[in-house]
Motif scaffolding. Structure first.
Motif, PDB file in Angstrom:
ATOM      1  N   LYS A  86      41.330  37.386  46.356  1.00  0.00           N
ATOM      2  CA  LYS A  86      42.483  37.632  45.470  1.00  0.00           C
ATOM      3  C   LYS A  86      42.605  39.117  45.150  1.00  0.00           C
ATOM      4  O   LYS A  86      43.704  39.662  45.119  1.00  0.00           O
ATOM      5  N   ASP A  87      41.471  39.776  44.904  1.00  0.00           N
ATOM      6  CA  ASP A  87      41.484  41.215  44.628  1.00  0.00           C
ATOM      7  C   ASP A  87      42.046  42.002  45.810  1.00  0.00           C
ATOM      8  O   ASP A  87      42.827  42.938  45.628  1.00  0.00           O
ATOM      9  N   LEU A  88      41.642  41.632  47.018  1.00  0.00           N
ATOM     10  CA  LEU A  88      42.117  42.328  48.220  1.00  0.00           C
ATOM     11  C   LEU A  88      43.617  42.111  48.425  1.00  0.00           C
ATOM     12  O   LEU A  88      44.342  43.059  48.755  1.00  0.00           O
ATOM     13  N   LEU A  89      44.072  40.893  48.208  1.00  0.00           N
ATOM     14  CA  LEU A  89      45.509  40.621  48.311  1.00  0.00           C
ATOM     15  C   LEU A  89      46.289  41.404  47.253  1.00  0.00           C
ATOM     16  O   LEU A  89      47.359  41.943  47.521  1.00  0.00           O
ATOM     17  N   GLY A  90      45.719  41.492  46.038  1.00  0.00           N
ATOM     18  CA  GLY A  90      46.347  42.273  44.972  1.00  0.00           C
ATOM     19  C   GLY A  90      46.419  43.747  45.314  1.00  0.00           C
ATOM     20  O   GLY A  90      47.413  44.415  45.014  1.00  0.00           O
ATOM     21  N   LEU A  91      45.374  44.271  45.941  1.00  0.00           N
ATOM     22  CA  LEU A  91      45.365  45.677  46.364  1.00  0.00           C
ATOM     23  C   LEU A  91      46.502  45.946  47.347  1.00  0.00           C
ATOM     24  O   LEU A  91      47.214  46.941  47.217  1.00  0.00           O
ATOM     25  N   LEU A  92      46.665  45.052  48.316  1.00  0.00           N
ATOM     26  CA  LEU A  92      47.772  45.217  49.277  1.00  0.00           C
ATOM     27  C   LEU A  92      49.117  45.196  48.560  1.00  0.00           C
ATOM     28  O   LEU A  92      49.993  46.004  48.854  1.00  0.00           O
ATOM     29  N   GLN A  93      49.255  44.290  47.625  1.00  0.00           N
ATOM     30  CA  GLN A  93      50.519  44.171  46.890  1.00  0.00           C
ATOM     31  C   GLN A  93      50.788  45.426  46.064  1.00  0.00           C
ATOM     32  O   GLN A  93      51.902  45.951  46.070  1.00  0.00           O
ATOM     33  N   ARG A  94      49.773  45.916  45.365  1.00  0.00           N
ATOM     34  CA  ARG A  94      49.952  47.121  44.543  1.00  0.00           C
ATOM     35  C   ARG A  94      50.323  48.333  45.407  1.00  0.00           C
ATOM     36  O   ARG A  94      51.064  49.200  44.967  1.00  0.00           O
ATOM     37  N   ARG A  95      49.784  48.396  46.593  1.00  0.00           N
ATOM     38  CA  ARG A  95      50.068  49.523  47.503  1.00  0.00           C
ATOM     39  C   ARG A  95      51.343  49.303  48.293  1.00  0.00           C
ATOM     40  O   ARG A  95      51.760  50.174  49.054  1.00  0.00           O
ATOM     41  N   GLY A  96      51.951  48.132  48.181  1.00  0.00           N
ATOM     42  CA  GLY A  96      53.185  47.819  48.900  1.00  0.00           C
ATOM     43  C   GLY A  96      52.979  47.724  50.409  1.00  0.00           C
ATOM     44  O   GLY A  96      53.890  48.028  51.172  1.00  0.00           O
ATOM     45  N   MET A  97      51.797  47.270  50.793  1.00  0.00           N
ATOM     46  CA  MET A  97      51.475  47.190  52.226  1.00  0.00           C
ATOM     47  C   MET A  97      51.793  45.798  52.769  1.00  0.00           C
ATOM     48  O   MET A  97      51.559  44.796  52.110  1.00  0.00           O
ATOM     49  N   LYS A  98      52.315  45.774  53.968  1.00  0.00           N
ATOM     50  CA  LYS A  98      52.646  44.512  54.625  1.00  0.00           C
ATOM     51  C   LYS A  98      51.619  44.230  55.718  1.00  0.00           C
ATOM     52  O   LYS A  98      51.900  44.335  56.903  1.00  0.00           O
ATOM     53  N   ILE A  99      50.423  43.901  55.267  1.00  0.00           N
ATOM     54  CA  ILE A  99      49.336  43.530  56.171  1.00  0.00           C
ATOM     55  C   ILE A  99      48.920  42.118  55.834  1.00  0.00           C
ATOM     56  O   ILE A  99      48.632  41.814  54.673  1.00  0.00           O
ATOM     57  N   ALA A 100      48.921  41.252  56.823  1.00  0.00           N
ATOM     58  CA  ALA A 100      48.475  39.871  56.616  1.00  0.00           C
ATOM     59  C   ALA A 100      46.949  39.854  56.598  1.00  0.00           C
ATOM     60  O   ALA A 100      46.314  40.382  57.515  1.00  0.00           O
TER      61      ALA A 100
END
Length: 103
Positions: A86-100
């Motif tokens: 969940k933390d890793l997914l949140g990091l991607l979201q906060r950075r606006g990254m589109k990585i699955a």
């Protein structure tokens, strides 16, 4: 790039490292590689004994380098708990990254 832990062939779109336990030094080399690589689109790091901090460093490097990587397979890495995921997914979201991220 070639080292004892992995090979990255020029023009390769999928970097398959599945079931090759990664040590911290190899992970640092891999992270450094993505500062300049524009060919790899997907990285399979399933069952490589990753730690959360290593994945965070990789994601931050991908963000800074504006990498072309669009998918990270992180399945079967027992050190990545559900909370870590969940933390890793949140990091991607906060950075606006589109990585699955595939767990």
């Amino acid at each position: 790039m070639r080292c004892d832990a992995f090979d990255v062939v020029e023009g390769e779109k999928l970097l398959l490292l599945r079931e090759r336990p990664m040590l911290h030094g190899a992970m640092l080399l891999l992270t450094g590689l993505f500062r300049h690589n524009r060919d790899v689109l997907e990285v399979d790091l399933a069952a490589t004994s990753l730690k959360k901090e290593w994945v965070i460093t990789l994601i931050e490097t991908l963000a800074k380098a504006r990498s072309t990587v669009s998918a990270l397979n992180l399945a079967f890495n027992s050190a990545l708990s559900e909370a870590d995921q969940k933390d890793l997914l949140g990091l991607l979201q906060r950075r606006g990254m589109k990585i699955a991220l595939n767990f």
